[in-house]
Design an enzyme around this catalytic site. Structure first.
Site, PDB file in Angstrom:
ATOM      1  N   GLY A  39       0.878  -1.174   0.000  1.00 37.27           N
ATOM      2  CA  GLY A  39       0.000   0.000   0.000  1.00 37.27           C
ATOM      3  C   GLY A  39       0.909   1.215   0.000  1.00 37.27           C
ATOM      4  CB  ALA A  42       1.411   1.168   4.785  1.00 45.18           C
ATOM      5  CB  THR A 203      11.040   9.251  -9.631  1.00 43.77           C
ATOM      6  OG1 THR A 203       9.763   8.749 -10.036  1.00 43.77           O
ATOM      7  CG2 THR A 203      10.917   9.883  -8.258  1.00 43.77           C
ATOM      8  N   GLY A 205      13.657   6.748 -12.876  1.00 49.00           N
ATOM      9  CA  GLY A 205      14.226   5.394 -12.878  1.00 49.00           C
ATOM     10  C   GLY A 205      15.746   5.439 -12.790  1.00 49.00           C
ATOM     11  CG  ASP A 231       5.172   3.553  -2.472  1.00 45.67           C
ATOM     12  OD1 ASP A 231       4.680   4.505  -3.094  1.00 45.67           O
ATOM     13  OD2 ASP A 231       4.755   2.389  -2.554  1.00 45.67           O
TER      14      ASP A 231
END
Ligand code: RIB
Length: 272
Positions: A39, A42, A203, A205, A231
């Site tokens: 998730g 989280a 971002t 990569g 994340d």
């Protein structure tokens, strides 16, 4: 110490491993299913606490074993879970993740308890103040996220919005975010939608990340699984900005965290 408050989603991640992703109408075989914790919200809260911030997760789990286990896990990482709720009669969010042998993934999310987050939950953000960072991905209902952006901006907190999964939120909302974080795919969708935002961090990569004029290289990594790398980047960026790092230093720390994330299976590291 900086405070990072993540207002977001959590999911049980079901990983399926296959040589290549199926095409429409095709059946492919997977290895054994793996159950992991994920998730976007989280994952970001875990990354933030690991990067040295006081990290709060504001979210909901279902009244099921997965949800109860997840509450304990976040607390064991040191994430403050006092603003979390268990919703009776609703499943914990679940994501099905299709991993191929290159470490790339496709993800489908069933929101479950995440979509029980509503406007009444904004009261849990009432103590936001200047110096705090409100970090949000887009796996909650968009009207609730939009209201949270407004509330945090009114209170003088910094808002970092991870536009994932992509949705064309109004430019007026994105104008209150510093930065809006997008990967290359989301950046293209944002551009195609013709939506301008004053502070966008892309971002890129293996090419690193760019925020306005700032460009930071990626950190080399042995890729096992790219799930959750974005994340790890967002949570670390938020944490480092909240403790006063310069944007360039925060981006470097975020790149390092993303590199370490792709080296383990699943979105989150094992418990310490
Ligand atoms: O960004 C990775 C996350 O996206 C996974 O953990 C999955 O739960 C989905 O939300």
């Amino acid at each position: 110490m900086g405070r990072v408050i993540v207002f977001g989603s959590l999911s049980q991640d079901l990983h399926l491993h296959m040589e290549r992703h199926p095409r429409t109408g095709e059946t492919v075989m997977s290895g054994d299913i793996e159950y992991r914790f994920g998730g976007k919200g989280a994952n970001q809260a875990v990354a933030a606490v690991r990067a040295g911030a006081e990290s709060f997760f504001v979210g909901k789990v279902g009244d099921d074993p997965q949800g109860r286990e997840y509450l304990e896990r976040l607390a064991a990482f040191g994430v403050n879970t006092s603003r979390m709720e268990v919703v009776p009669g609703v499943p914990t969010g679940t994501a099905i993740i299709y991993n191929d042998t290159d470490g790339e993934n496709m993800i489908v999310v069933a929101p479950g308890a995440n979509h029980r987050m509503g406007h009444e939950d904004l009261a849990k953000l009432d103590d936001l103040e200047p110096g705090d960072v409100l970090l949000m991905p887009l796996e909650l209902k968009h009207d609730v996220v939009t209201a949270a952006v407004q509330l945090a901006a009114d209170r003088g907190a910094r808002v970092i919005l991870n536009l994932a999964p992509f949705a064309p939120l109004p430019a007026t909302v994105l104008a209150s975010c510093d930065p809006v974080v997008v990967n290359e795919h989301e950046a293209e969708l944002l551009e195609n939608a013709g939506i301008d935002a004053p502070s966008v961090l892309r971002t890129l990569g293996t090419r690193g990340s760019r925020w306005g004029e700032l460009q930071v290289p990626a950190v080399p990594a042995q890729v096992v699984d790219t799930t959750g790398a974005g994340d790890a980047y967002c949570g670390t960026l938020a944490a480092r900005l909240s403790v006063g790092d310069s944007p360039a230093d925060a981006m470097r720390a975020a790149s390092e965290a993303a590199a370490r994330c792709v080296e383990h299976p699943g979105a989150q590291p094992p418990l310490p």
